[in-house]
Design a protein around this motif. Sequence first.
Motif, PDB file in Angstrom:
ATOM      1  N   LEU A 179       3.509 -63.244 -37.764  1.00 34.24           N
ATOM      2  CA  LEU A 179       3.433 -62.801 -39.153  1.00 34.24           C
ATOM      3  C   LEU A 179       4.817 -62.531 -39.731  1.00 34.24           C
ATOM      4  O   LEU A 179       5.081 -62.829 -40.899  1.00 34.24           O
ATOM      5  CB  LEU A 179       2.561 -61.543 -39.248  1.00 34.24           C
ATOM      6  CG  LEU A 179       1.078 -61.708 -38.864  1.00 34.24           C
ATOM      7  CD1 LEU A 179       0.373 -60.359 -38.921  1.00 34.24           C
ATOM      8  CD2 LEU A 179       0.394 -62.707 -39.785  1.00 34.24           C
ATOM      9  N   ARG A 180       5.709 -61.935 -38.919  1.00 34.52           N
ATOM     10  CA  ARG A 180       7.050 -61.615 -39.410  1.00 34.52           C
ATOM     11  C   ARG A 180       7.792 -62.872 -39.857  1.00 34.52           C
ATOM     12  O   ARG A 180       8.523 -62.861 -40.840  1.00 34.52           O
ATOM     13  CB  ARG A 180       7.850 -60.881 -38.320  1.00 34.52           C
ATOM     14  CG  ARG A 180       7.610 -59.376 -38.281  1.00 34.52           C
ATOM     15  CD  ARG A 180       8.668 -58.669 -37.456  1.00 34.52           C
ATOM     16  NE  ARG A 180       8.504 -58.949 -36.040  1.00 34.52           N
ATOM     17  CZ  ARG A 180       7.741 -58.222 -35.219  1.00 34.52           C
ATOM     18  NH1 ARG A 180       7.073 -57.185 -35.689  1.00 34.52           N
ATOM     19  NH2 ARG A 180       7.643 -58.516 -33.946  1.00 34.52           N
ATOM     20  N   LEU A 181       7.631 -63.960 -39.110  1.00 31.59           N
ATOM     21  CA  LEU A 181       8.324 -65.208 -39.432  1.00 31.59           C
ATOM     22  C   LEU A 181       7.577 -66.068 -40.441  1.00 31.59           C
ATOM     23  O   LEU A 181       8.062 -67.113 -40.857  1.00 31.59           O
ATOM     24  CB  LEU A 181       8.564 -66.013 -38.156  1.00 31.59           C
ATOM     25  CG  LEU A 181       9.501 -65.380 -37.123  1.00 31.59           C
ATOM     26  CD1 LEU A 181       9.580 -66.254 -35.877  1.00 31.59           C
ATOM     27  CD2 LEU A 181      10.893 -65.171 -37.693  1.00 31.59           C
ATOM     28  N   GLY A 182       6.384 -65.643 -40.824  1.00 32.01           N
ATOM     29  CA  GLY A 182       5.600 -66.409 -41.784  1.00 32.01           C
ATOM     30  C   GLY A 182       4.975 -67.659 -41.199  1.00 32.01           C
ATOM     31  O   GLY A 182       4.502 -68.534 -41.946  1.00 32.01           O
ATOM     32  N   LEU A 183       4.932 -67.755 -39.861  1.00 31.36           N
ATOM     33  CA  LEU A 183       4.382 -68.955 -39.232  1.00 31.36           C
ATOM     34  C   LEU A 183       2.866 -69.056 -39.368  1.00 31.36           C
ATOM     35  O   LEU A 183       2.290 -70.128 -39.149  1.00 31.36           O
ATOM     36  CB  LEU A 183       4.777 -68.991 -37.741  1.00 31.36           C
ATOM     37  CG  LEU A 183       6.272 -69.195 -37.458  1.00 31.36           C
ATOM     38  CD1 LEU A 183       6.550 -69.079 -35.969  1.00 31.36           C
ATOM     39  CD2 LEU A 183       6.748 -70.530 -37.990  1.00 31.36           C
ATOM     40  N   HIS A 184       2.234 -67.947 -39.745  1.00 31.68           N
ATOM     41  CA  HIS A 184       0.784 -67.985 -39.941  1.00 31.68           C
ATOM     42  C   HIS A 184       0.404 -68.871 -41.128  1.00 31.68           C
ATOM     43  O   HIS A 184      -0.763 -69.258 -41.269  1.00 31.68           O
ATOM     44  CB  HIS A 184       0.237 -66.565 -40.147  1.00 31.68           C
ATOM     45  CG  HIS A 184       0.818 -65.868 -41.339  1.00 31.68           C
ATOM     46  ND1 HIS A 184       2.127 -65.445 -41.397  1.00 31.68           N
ATOM     47  CD2 HIS A 184       0.265 -65.527 -42.537  1.00 31.68           C
ATOM     48  CE1 HIS A 184       2.358 -64.869 -42.561  1.00 31.68           C
ATOM     49  NE2 HIS A 184       1.237 -64.898 -43.273  1.00 31.68           N
ATOM     50  N   HIS A 185       1.395 -69.189 -41.974  1.00 33.62           N
ATOM     51  CA  HIS A 185       1.110 -70.085 -43.096  1.00 33.62           C
ATOM     52  C   HIS A 185       0.907 -71.526 -42.633  1.00 33.62           C
ATOM     53  O   HIS A 185       0.357 -72.348 -43.371  1.00 33.62           O
ATOM     54  CB  HIS A 185       2.263 -70.048 -44.114  1.00 33.62           C
ATOM     55  CG  HIS A 185       2.447 -68.708 -44.773  1.00 33.62           C
ATOM     56  ND1 HIS A 185       1.487 -68.127 -45.571  1.00 33.62           N
ATOM     57  CD2 HIS A 185       3.496 -67.838 -44.754  1.00 33.62           C
ATOM     58  CE1 HIS A 185       1.925 -66.957 -46.028  1.00 33.62           C
ATOM     59  NE2 HIS A 185       3.135 -66.767 -45.536  1.00 33.62           N
ATOM     60  N   LEU A 186       1.375 -71.852 -41.428  1.00 38.64           N
ATOM     61  CA  LEU A 186       1.277 -73.223 -40.927  1.00 38.64           C
ATOM     62  C   LEU A 186      -0.092 -73.465 -40.303  1.00 38.64           C
ATOM     63  O   LEU A 186      -0.555 -72.650 -39.500  1.00 38.64           O
ATOM     64  CB  LEU A 186       2.367 -73.485 -39.879  1.00 38.64           C
ATOM     65  CG  LEU A 186       3.816 -73.301 -40.342  1.00 38.64           C
ATOM     66  CD1 LEU A 186       4.767 -73.547 -39.175  1.00 38.64           C
ATOM     67  CD2 LEU A 186       4.130 -74.229 -41.494  1.00 38.64           C
ATOM     68  N   PRO A 187      -0.764 -74.569 -40.628  1.00 36.74           N
ATOM     69  CA  PRO A 187      -2.076 -74.874 -40.017  1.00 36.74           C
ATOM     70  C   PRO A 187      -1.932 -75.001 -38.500  1.00 36.74           C
ATOM     71  O   PRO A 187      -1.089 -75.758 -38.013  1.00 36.74           O
ATOM     72  CB  PRO A 187      -2.455 -76.218 -40.650  1.00 36.74           C
ATOM     73  CG  PRO A 187      -1.617 -76.325 -41.881  1.00 36.74           C
ATOM     74  CD  PRO A 187      -0.352 -75.603 -41.600  1.00 36.74           C
ATOM     75  N   ILE A 188      -2.757 -74.260 -37.761  1.00 37.68           N
ATOM     76  CA  ILE A 188      -2.633 -74.269 -36.309  1.00 37.68           C
ATOM     77  C   ILE A 188      -2.938 -75.636 -35.723  1.00 37.68           C
ATOM     78  O   ILE A 188      -2.381 -76.025 -34.688  1.00 37.68           O
ATOM     79  CB  ILE A 188      -3.545 -73.179 -35.681  1.00 37.68           C
ATOM     80  CG1 ILE A 188      -3.197 -73.015 -34.204  1.00 37.68           C
ATOM     81  CG2 ILE A 188      -5.017 -73.526 -35.885  1.00 37.68           C
ATOM     82  CD1 ILE A 188      -3.839 -71.792 -33.571  1.00 37.68           C
TER      83      ILE A 188
END
Length: 217
Positions: free
Chosen positions: A160-169
């Motif tokens: 979440l800190r790096l904003g990687l949750h925005h990327l489709p898994i």
Amino acid sequence: MMLAAALEIIDCDSVERLSMRRLGDRLGRDPAALYRHADNKAALLDGVTEFVLGQLTVDAADPDWRHQLRMVARDFRRLAMAHPHVVPLLVTHPLATPLGLRPPGTLRPLEHILDLLTRADFSGIDALRIYRALFGFLYGHALDEVQEIVDRPEEATDLLRLGLHHLPIGEFPLLRGLASQLAAYDGGTELERGLDALLAGLDATLTPVAPRQQFPG
């Protein structure tokens, strides 16, 4: 004073936010008067690039060229981390100008490194290859390091800190899975690892030319 003030604006905001008007306001001068020192913004950016690279020290008399290149690399990283908004400018802005027409201060590190390496008995072309390999690595490293930006530092997980949750898994499973490693990135350590590999590769592929024999007169 003018270049130092321009650098302060870039450090606080960005290259895009630098203008003659803002610079005039910071210096307490009529912006029109600044054009006596820089014809336009491109010339001002040339000056800022020269001002920053003028702080990069190269000891061409160092008998250990590997040690000196490592010192130059550390010095370059120090400047990059002190002025992260200037890094893209250092990497890309000179490319808009032919080599011989660039500000002399931007070329002095190149000249001094060529001097260092030719003193170590490398040929001119090999000295140039070493310079290109070193700065190609440094430019890429600096750009990578300044782009390691935290999206939301208050979040509980690195994802979440790096904003990687925005990327489709489904499309980025490996990148998302490296969130902790990305968050733990240590630029200084990675610089040293990269230099170890680079210098070892240069040692393996390039050798100084044999010194010329001295014959008695």
